[in-house]
Design a protein around this motif. Structure first.
Motif, PDB file in Angstrom:
ATOM      1  N   ILE A  12       0.902  -1.161   0.000  1.00 40.77           N
ATOM      2  CA  ILE A  12       0.000   0.000   0.000  1.00 40.77           C
ATOM      3  C   ILE A  12       0.935   1.204   0.000  1.00 40.77           C
ATOM      4  CG2 ILE A  12      -1.924   1.187   1.110  1.00 40.77           C
ATOM      5  CD1 ILE A  12      -2.617  -1.450   2.537  1.00 40.77           C
ATOM      6  N   LYS A  13       0.921   1.933  -1.121  1.00 39.44           N
ATOM      7  CA  LYS A  13       1.904   2.981  -1.357  1.00 39.44           C
ATOM      8  C   LYS A  13       1.612   4.230  -0.499  1.00 39.44           C
ATOM      9  CE  LYS A  13       2.832   1.581  -6.152  1.00 39.44           C
ATOM     10  NZ  LYS A  13       3.037   2.102  -7.514  1.00 39.44           N
ATOM     11  N   PRO A  14       2.545   5.186  -0.487  1.00 38.11           N
ATOM     12  CA  PRO A  14       2.353   6.371   0.355  1.00 38.11           C
ATOM     13  C   PRO A  14       0.998   7.067   0.164  1.00 38.11           C
ATOM     14  CG  PRO A  14       4.602   6.316  -0.411  1.00 38.11           C
ATOM     15  CD  PRO A  14       3.888   5.181  -1.106  1.00 38.11           C
ATOM     16  N   HIS A  52      14.049  -2.874  -5.721  1.00 41.08           N
ATOM     17  CA  HIS A  52      12.693  -3.320  -6.058  1.00 41.08           C
ATOM     18  C   HIS A  52      12.340  -2.956  -7.510  1.00 41.08           C
ATOM     19  CE1 HIS A  52       8.099  -3.030  -5.091  1.00 41.08           C
ATOM     20  NE2 HIS A  52       8.331  -3.646  -6.226  1.00 41.08           N
ATOM     21  N   TYR A  53      12.622  -1.696  -7.873  1.00 42.44           N
ATOM     22  CA  TYR A  53      12.228  -1.219  -9.199  1.00 42.44           C
ATOM     23  C   TYR A  53      13.385  -1.258 -10.199  1.00 42.44           C
ATOM     24  CZ  TYR A  53       7.667   0.355  -7.412  1.00 42.44           C
ATOM     25  OH  TYR A  53       6.385   0.407  -6.897  1.00 42.44           O
ATOM     26  N   ALA A  54      14.342  -2.169  -9.996  1.00 39.70           N
ATOM     27  CA  ALA A  54      15.549  -2.241 -10.843  1.00 39.70           C
ATOM     28  C   ALA A  54      15.203  -2.339 -12.332  1.00 39.70           C
ATOM     29  CB  ALA A  54      16.403  -3.425 -10.422  1.00 39.70           C
ATOM     30  N   PRO A  60      12.144   6.929 -17.886  1.00 37.84           N
ATOM     31  CA  PRO A  60      12.128   8.343 -17.494  1.00 37.84           C
ATOM     32  C   PRO A  60      11.433   8.582 -16.151  1.00 37.84           C
ATOM     33  CG  PRO A  60      10.713   7.942 -19.409  1.00 37.84           C
ATOM     34  CD  PRO A  60      11.463   6.674 -19.160  1.00 37.84           C
ATOM     35  N   PHE A  61      10.525   7.683 -15.765  1.00 37.95           N
ATOM     36  CA  PHE A  61       9.781   7.898 -14.525  1.00 37.95           C
ATOM     37  C   PHE A  61      10.453   7.284 -13.300  1.00 37.95           C
ATOM     38  CE2 PHE A  61       7.920   4.140 -16.610  1.00 37.95           C
ATOM     39  CZ  PHE A  61       7.980   3.180 -15.592  1.00 37.95           C
ATOM     40  N   PHE A  62      11.650   6.656 -13.496  1.00 40.05           N
ATOM     41  CA  PHE A  62      12.297   5.935 -12.388  1.00 40.05           C
ATOM     42  C   PHE A  62      12.568   6.836 -11.174  1.00 40.05           C
ATOM     43  CE2 PHE A  62      16.182   4.460 -10.204  1.00 40.05           C
ATOM     44  CZ  PHE A  62      15.720   3.240  -9.748  1.00 40.05           C
ATOM     45  N   ILE A 105      -9.319  -2.195  -6.954  1.00 38.30           N
ATOM     46  CA  ILE A 105      -8.828  -1.250  -5.934  1.00 38.30           C
ATOM     47  C   ILE A 105      -8.425   0.070  -6.584  1.00 38.30           C
ATOM     48  CG2 ILE A 105      -6.975  -0.848  -4.247  1.00 38.30           C
ATOM     49  CD1 ILE A 105      -7.061  -3.942  -3.746  1.00 38.30           C
ATOM     50  N   ARG A 106      -7.628  -0.011  -7.662  1.00 37.88           N
ATOM     51  CA  ARG A 106      -7.214   1.237  -8.322  1.00 37.88           C
ATOM     52  C   ARG A 106      -8.386   1.914  -9.014  1.00 37.88           C
ATOM     53  NH1 ARG A 106      -1.923  -1.572 -10.917  1.00 37.88           N
ATOM     54  NH2 ARG A 106      -0.380  -1.106  -9.298  1.00 37.88           N
ATOM     55  N   GLY A 107      -9.289   1.102  -9.583  1.00 40.77           N
ATOM     56  CA  GLY A 107     -10.448   1.662 -10.280  1.00 40.77           C
ATOM     57  C   GLY A 107     -11.373   2.412  -9.336  1.00 40.77           C
ATOM     58  N   SER A 112      -4.610   8.294 -10.850  1.00 37.60           N
ATOM     59  CA  SER A 112      -3.249   8.589 -11.283  1.00 37.60           C
ATOM     60  C   SER A 112      -2.515   7.329 -11.736  1.00 37.60           C
ATOM     61  CB  SER A 112      -2.509   9.234 -10.101  1.00 37.60           C
ATOM     62  OG  SER A 112      -1.120   9.268 -10.329  1.00 37.60           O
ATOM     63  N   LEU A 113      -1.500   7.551 -12.587  1.00 36.96           N
ATOM     64  CA  LEU A 113      -0.628   6.452 -13.025  1.00 36.96           C
ATOM     65  C   LEU A 113       0.463   6.186 -11.993  1.00 36.96           C
ATOM     66  CD1 LEU A 113       0.630   4.522 -15.153  1.00 36.96           C
ATOM     67  CD2 LEU A 113       1.646   6.528 -16.231  1.00 36.96           C
ATOM     68  N   CYS A 114       1.021   7.241 -11.445  1.00 40.43           N
ATOM     69  CA  CYS A 114       2.120   7.107 -10.478  1.00 40.43           C
ATOM     70  C   CYS A 114       1.583   6.881  -9.064  1.00 40.43           C
ATOM     71  CB  CYS A 114       2.997   8.350 -10.527  1.00 40.43           C
ATOM     72  SG  CYS A 114       4.412   8.216  -9.445  1.00 40.43           S
ATOM     73  N   PHE A 115       0.597   7.678  -8.672  1.00 38.50           N
ATOM     74  CA  PHE A 115      -0.016   7.528  -7.348  1.00 38.50           C
ATOM     75  C   PHE A 115      -1.164   6.523  -7.488  1.00 38.50           C
ATOM     76  CE2 PHE A 115       1.081  11.992  -5.467  1.00 38.50           C
ATOM     77  CZ  PHE A 115       2.405  11.801  -5.800  1.00 38.50           C
ATOM     78  N   ASN A 116      -0.808   5.248  -7.626  1.00 37.11           N
ATOM     79  CA  ASN A 116      -1.844   4.259  -7.938  1.00 37.11           C
ATOM     80  C   ASN A 116      -2.172   3.324  -6.780  1.00 37.11           C
ATOM     81  OD1 ASN A 116       0.508   2.833  -8.121  1.00 37.11           O
ATOM     82  ND2 ASN A 116       0.164   2.034 -10.176  1.00 37.11           N
ATOM     83  N   VAL A 117      -2.023   3.829  -5.563  1.00 35.72           N
ATOM     84  CA  VAL A 117      -2.514   3.229  -4.308  1.00 35.72           C
ATOM     85  C   VAL A 117      -1.765   1.960  -3.880  1.00 35.72           C
ATOM     86  CG1 VAL A 117      -4.555   2.524  -2.959  1.00 35.72           C
ATOM     87  CG2 VAL A 117      -4.815   4.154  -4.848  1.00 35.72           C
ATOM     88  N   VAL A 118      -1.600   1.018  -4.808  1.00 31.40           N
ATOM     89  CA  VAL A 118      -0.956  -0.251  -4.432  1.00 31.40           C
ATOM     90  C   VAL A 118       0.024  -0.721  -5.501  1.00 31.40           C
ATOM     91  CG1 VAL A 118      -2.746  -1.215  -2.920  1.00 31.40           C
ATOM     92  CG2 VAL A 118      -2.933  -1.518  -5.364  1.00 31.40           C
ATOM     93  N   HIS A 119       0.976  -1.502  -5.056  1.00 29.01           N
ATOM     94  CA  HIS A 119       1.841  -2.267  -5.962  1.00 29.01           C
ATOM     95  C   HIS A 119       1.513  -3.730  -5.734  1.00 29.01           C
ATOM     96  CE1 HIS A 119       5.350  -4.079  -7.850  1.00 29.01           C
ATOM     97  NE2 HIS A 119       5.413  -4.845  -6.775  1.00 29.01           N
ATOM     98  N   ALA A 120       1.515  -4.531  -6.800  1.00 28.39           N
ATOM     99  CA  ALA A 120       1.367  -5.985  -6.649  1.00 28.39           C
ATOM    100  C   ALA A 120       2.326  -6.668  -7.613  1.00 28.39           C
ATOM    101  CB  ALA A 120      -0.070  -6.402  -6.951  1.00 28.39           C
TER     102      ALA A 120
HETATM  103  P1  CMP Z   1       3.834  -0.482  -9.770  1.00 26.38           P
HETATM  104  O1  CMP Z   1       2.898  -1.614  -9.858  1.00 26.38           O
HETATM  105  O2  CMP Z   1       4.327  -0.087  -8.417  1.00 26.38           O
HETATM  106  O3  CMP Z   1       5.111  -0.788 -10.693  1.00 26.38           O
HETATM  107  C1  CMP Z   1       5.880   0.218 -11.280  1.00 26.38           C
HETATM  108  C2  CMP Z   1       5.254   1.576 -11.122  1.00 26.38           C
HETATM  109  O4  CMP Z   1       5.740   2.559 -11.999  1.00 26.38           O
HETATM  110  C3  CMP Z   1       3.774   1.467 -11.440  1.00 26.38           C
HETATM  111  O5  CMP Z   1       3.135   0.797 -10.423  1.00 26.38           O
HETATM  112  C4  CMP Z   1       3.399   2.922 -11.640  1.00 26.38           C
HETATM  113  O6  CMP Z   1       3.100   3.539 -10.415  1.00 26.38           O
HETATM  114  C5  CMP Z   1       4.701   3.497 -12.175  1.00 26.38           C
HETATM  115  N1  CMP Z   1       4.624   3.774 -13.598  1.00 26.38           N
HETATM  116  C6  CMP Z   1       4.470   2.907 -14.596  1.00 26.38           C
HETATM  117  N2  CMP Z   1       4.499   3.540 -15.794  1.00 26.38           N
HETATM  118  C7  CMP Z   1       4.674   4.847 -15.510  1.00 26.38           C
HETATM  119  C8  CMP Z   1       4.773   6.018 -16.288  1.00 26.38           C
HETATM  120  N3  CMP Z   1       4.711   5.969 -17.626  1.00 26.38           N
HETATM  121  N4  CMP Z   1       4.947   7.190 -15.651  1.00 26.38           N
HETATM  122  C9  CMP Z   1       5.015   7.239 -14.298  1.00 26.38           C
HETATM  123  N5  CMP Z   1       4.928   6.164 -13.499  1.00 26.38           N
HETATM  124  C10 CMP Z   1       4.746   4.982 -14.098  1.00 26.38           C
END
Ligand code: CMP
Length: 160
Positions: A12-14, A52-54, A60-62, A105-107, A112-120
């Motif tokens: 559950i993300k920030p 985790h996100y290697a 560009p969004f890393f 959950i996200r729906g 948001s794409l970045c602030f998407n509540v959870v990672h799985a």
């Molecule tokens: P998550 O499931 O945590 O895995 C990688 C995360 O990168 C993803 O959820 C999104 O929050 C984020 N993400 C994926 N694609 C993009 C993008 N194009 N721009 C910004 N963030 C992204």
């Protein structure tokens, strides 16, 4: 084809924690019949986020992703069940909250794409790698829940 009992790493993300959605998110997994094998609230370090996100290191969004996941506390969970990786991803919904189906959950909770509540975890291999990054073995509970016989049919010792 089913994969048998699996574990998935869910975070559950920030945004989910700050928006007080912890209880709602956990409830989705519990109501489905999935099992929580481990859970903790923590602050993700930059080093852990980088590991985790290697796979996204060159994207560009890393940088923004690492800044976001390390910005405030998260809740990490190991969720277990038959085909748990796919089942959890179905409950979580598409990556972009605006595109995620209602009922996921996200729906239901994100725009948001970045602030998407959870990672799985996105595959069994990712799940194994991610669970090992966030949890030690003794932080995970191994006892099967008492209600398994009502959640799965137990045929020849296999859960179906
Ligand atoms: P998550 O499931 O945590 O895995 C990688 C995360 O990168 C993803 O959820 C999104 O929050 C984020 N993400 C994926 N694609 C993009 C993008 N194009 N721009 C910004 N963030 C992204």
């Amino acid at each position: 084809m089913g994969k048998g009992i699996e574990s998935s790493l869910v975070i559950i993300k920030p945004d989910g924690v700050q928006r007080r959605l912890i209880g709602r998110v956990i409830t989705r997994f519990e109501e489905k019949g999935l099992t929580i094998r481990g859970m903790k609230m923590m602050r993700v370090s930059s080093a852990l986020a980088g590991e985790h996100y290697a796979e996204h290191k060159k994207k560009p969004f890393f940088k923004g992703l690492v800044e976001f996941i390390t910005s405030a506390p998260v809740v990490v969970m190991v969720i277990q069940g038959v085909d748990a990786v796919a089942v959890v991803r179905g409950l979580v919904g598409a990556t972009n909250g605006r595109e995620a189906a209602p009922g996921t959950i996200r729906g239901d909770h994100g725009m948001s794409l970045c602030f998407n509540v959870v990672h799985a975890s996105d595959s069994s291999a990712s799940a194994r790698r991610e669970v090992a990054l966030y949890f030690t073995r003794n932080e995970l509970v191994g006892v099967p829940p008492a209600d398994y016989s009502y959640i799965y049919e137990n045929r020849d010792g296999s859960l179906v």
